[in-house]
Enzyme design. Structure first.
Site, PDB file in Angstrom:
ATOM      1  N   GLU A  94      31.738 -38.701  -6.813  1.00  0.00           N
ATOM      2  CA  GLU A  94      32.279 -39.351  -5.594  1.00  0.00           C
ATOM      3  C   GLU A  94      32.412 -38.335  -4.461  1.00  0.00           C
ATOM      4  O   GLU A  94      33.082 -37.305  -4.612  1.00  0.00           O
ATOM      5  CB  GLU A  94      33.629 -40.001  -5.911  1.00  0.00           C
ATOM      6  CG  GLU A  94      34.096 -40.897  -4.788  1.00  0.00           C
ATOM      7  CD  GLU A  94      35.366 -41.670  -5.143  1.00  0.00           C
ATOM      8  OE1 GLU A  94      35.532 -42.070  -6.310  1.00  0.00           O
ATOM      9  OE2 GLU A  94      36.200 -41.859  -4.240  1.00  0.00           O
ATOM     10  N   LYS A 120      43.968 -44.648  -9.867  1.00  0.00           N
ATOM     11  CA  LYS A 120      42.525 -44.353  -9.881  1.00  0.00           C
ATOM     12  C   LYS A 120      42.270 -43.093  -9.047  1.00  0.00           C
ATOM     13  O   LYS A 120      41.489 -42.226  -9.438  1.00  0.00           O
ATOM     14  CB  LYS A 120      41.749 -45.555  -9.332  1.00  0.00           C
ATOM     15  CG  LYS A 120      40.239 -45.442  -9.425  1.00  0.00           C
ATOM     16  CD  LYS A 120      39.594 -44.674  -8.309  1.00  0.00           C
ATOM     17  CE  LYS A 120      38.092 -44.635  -8.446  1.00  0.00           C
ATOM     18  NZ  LYS A 120      37.447 -43.735  -7.471  1.00  0.00           N
ATOM     19  N   HIS A 123      36.381 -40.453   4.186  1.00  0.00           N
ATOM     20  CA  HIS A 123      35.498 -40.877   3.092  1.00  0.00           C
ATOM     21  C   HIS A 123      34.076 -41.064   3.606  1.00  0.00           C
ATOM     22  O   HIS A 123      33.119 -40.582   3.018  1.00  0.00           O
ATOM     23  CB  HIS A 123      36.046 -42.182   2.520  1.00  0.00           C
ATOM     24  CG  HIS A 123      35.353 -42.616   1.274  1.00  0.00           C
ATOM     25  ND1 HIS A 123      35.597 -42.015   0.064  1.00  0.00           N
ATOM     26  CD2 HIS A 123      34.415 -43.557   1.051  1.00  0.00           C
ATOM     27  CE1 HIS A 123      34.837 -42.584  -0.856  1.00  0.00           C
ATOM     28  NE2 HIS A 123      34.112 -43.520  -0.278  1.00  0.00           N
TER      29      HIS A 123
HETATM   30  C1  MEV Z   1      39.095 -43.742  -4.028  1.00  0.00           C
HETATM   31  O1  MEV Z   1      38.261 -43.202  -4.993  1.00  0.00           O
HETATM   32  C2  MEV Z   1      40.543 -43.487  -4.376  1.00  0.00           C
HETATM   33  C3  MEV Z   1      41.570 -44.113  -3.429  1.00  0.00           C
HETATM   34  O2  MEV Z   1      41.345 -45.515  -3.337  1.00  0.00           O
HETATM   35  C4  MEV Z   1      42.923 -43.826  -4.040  1.00  0.00           C
HETATM   36  C5  MEV Z   1      44.079 -44.523  -3.345  1.00  0.00           C
HETATM   37  O3  MEV Z   1      43.893 -45.610  -2.762  1.00  0.00           O
HETATM   38  O4  MEV Z   1      45.198 -43.991  -3.457  1.00  0.00           O
HETATM   39  C6  MEV Z   1      41.447 -43.560  -2.062  1.00  0.00           C
END
Ligand code: MEV
Length: 437
Positions: free
Chosen positions: A85, A279, A392
């Site tokens: 990722e 996650k 992101h």
């Molecule tokens: C993405 O891999 C993980 C997030 O969704 C975690 C979160 O929302 O705390 C950014």
């Protein structure tokens, strides 16, 4: 096409490749070439990988990256991470840097108890079974001595065996609930070998026990297996600083601290959010677990069960503001090994361990908990300020451009172009077209 096969595992590697390419792909020649292109050029290294599992035909690459600048209990660490990722390593590095100037991470191992169980059926008088168990407990331990001797020499071994009556759940169902100290080994093989021996002794002793009826003598062993639920093999990692030190662009430190605490409260109260929150934590944990050759499925299963131990799936992290101090911490179960398994076989795992200063299992628990906490801090920090997509998508830009076949010079120009712009698939496509025309 799509044919069944007999004796596939006996085929040579070349034969396996040919068979799969010819029977299951549209362009067999290209498929064969691709599979071989991912072979390691060093035959000895390739052999190691081939022999990890059965039916290996190639290697599957994931990036191996470093998140530097982690200050943990006053020591500096550069943490190896294996993950696909795009934003995870950048986020970890950013969180590490943020806390580097605010005292770093503090960690503590809370316990190292591993668990395994012999599940069996006993039709008869529970109090007789209980007396029988007390009588044979020493024999159970003695019969495992061939397996436990060297672990005991190093200070580990079986720490307890308990008879558990589970007949409330299933008729005639009992367990030997066993606990272990496995030191620097994850201990799965050690635990399972002990359990299988315990089961054998239990059955033998029961069949010869003069106080038992014929039915009671016929103890039925269902299975003997370690548990990946290890709520007493846990570690805590923490960061804290005065609220005023939480300077964020466009937000007061007080508002930022309050929002961080609210974000954690929501993850504690709301399972839909908790799953995503955790996650994000697993982004950090799994990446280091993989890089260090540990069993990420075991870690995942154990951690999610721990997150639900109160009856509702909830946040693994916690946050508070007390007397002007912002505190953010995690408590997680982590049954890890730094010896055995892949740790001495996979060349990159060996290197990852060296980069981490060849940690003990306890030290690795602390490092990995920190990676999880850092990842959660970075995610929440983005979520309660700019939103997650800004960072992101910036990281994802290269993936988008690669998919569109951009050249190195085009990528360089477009990364620069998007420095101050919002990235999206459509925007990247348009920018590339503009550049080319
Ligand atoms: C993405 O891999 C993980 C997030 O969704 C975690 C979160 O929302 O705390 C950014």
């Amino acid at each position: 096409m799509n044919a069944p096969v007999e004796g596939f595992s006996k085929f040579s590697k070349e034969e396996k490749i040919r068979w799969i390419a010819q029977n299951y792909t549209s362009y067999p020649e290209q498929a064969e070439q691709l599979l071989k292109r991912y072979w390691n050029t060093d035959a000895a290294v390739q052999k190691i990988h081939d022999e990890f599992i059965e039916n290996t035909i190639s290697n599957y690459y994931l990036p191996f990256a470093i998140a530097p600048n982690f200050l943990i209990n006053g020591e500096y660490y550069a943490i190896p991470m294996t993950i696909e990722e795009s934003s995870v390593v950048a986020a970890a590095s950013k969180a590490a840097k943020f806390w580097l100037s605010r005292g770093g991470f503090k960690t503590e191992v809370l316990g190292t108890e591993k668990v395994g169980q012999v599940h069996f059926m006993f039709k008869g008088d529970t109090s007789k079974l209980s007396r029988f168990f007390s009588e044979i407990k020493q024999d159970l331990i003695k019969d495992t001595s061939g397996i436990t001797r060297s672990m005991e020499k190093r200070g580990g071994g079986i720490t307890n065996i308990e008879l558990r009556d589970k007949t409330d759940a299933i008729d005639n169902y009992y367990q030997l609930h066993c606990t272990f100290e496995t030191l620097d080994a994850m201990g799965a093989n050690f635990i399972n070998s002990c359990l299988e021996q315990l089961a054998k002794t239990l059955k033998e002793k029961a069949s010869a026990h003069s106080d038992f009826t014929q039915e009671e003598k016929a103890v039925e062993i269902v299975m003997s297996i370690l548990s990946n639920y290890v709520p007493k093999c846990t570690v805590k990692a923490e960061v804290s600083c005065p609220v005023e030190a939480l300077n964020e662009d466009g937000m007061s430190p007080q508002d930022f601290a309050k929002k961080m605490v609210q974000a954690v409260q929501i993850a504690k109260a709301e399972p839909y959010r908790a799953v995503t929150h955790n996650k994000g934590i697993m982004n950090g944990i799994d990446a280091v677990v993989l890089a260090t050759g540990n069993d990420f499925r075991a870690i995942e299963a154990g951690i999610h069960a721990f997150a639900a131990k109160g009856g509702t799936y909830s946040s693994l992290t916690h946050a508070s503001i007390e007397d002007g101090i912002f505190k953010f911490w995690i408590e997680v179960p982590l049954a890890l090994g730094t010896v055995g398994g892949l740790t001495s076989l996979h060349p990159l795992v060996k290197l990852a361990m060296e980069i981490l200063q060849n940690p003990t299992a306890k030290q690795l628990m602390q490092i990995i908990a920190v990676a999880g906490l850092a990842q959660n801090f970075a995610a929440l920090r983005s979520l309660v300020t700019t939103g997650i997509q800004k960072g992101h998508m910036k990281m994802h830009l290269l993936n988008i451009l690669n998919k569109m076949g951009a050249s190195d010079s085009e990528k360089k120009e477009l990364v620069h172009f998007f420095k101050e712009r919002t990235v999206s698939n459509a925007a990247a496509k348009e920018a590339l077209q503009n550049l080319r025309s």
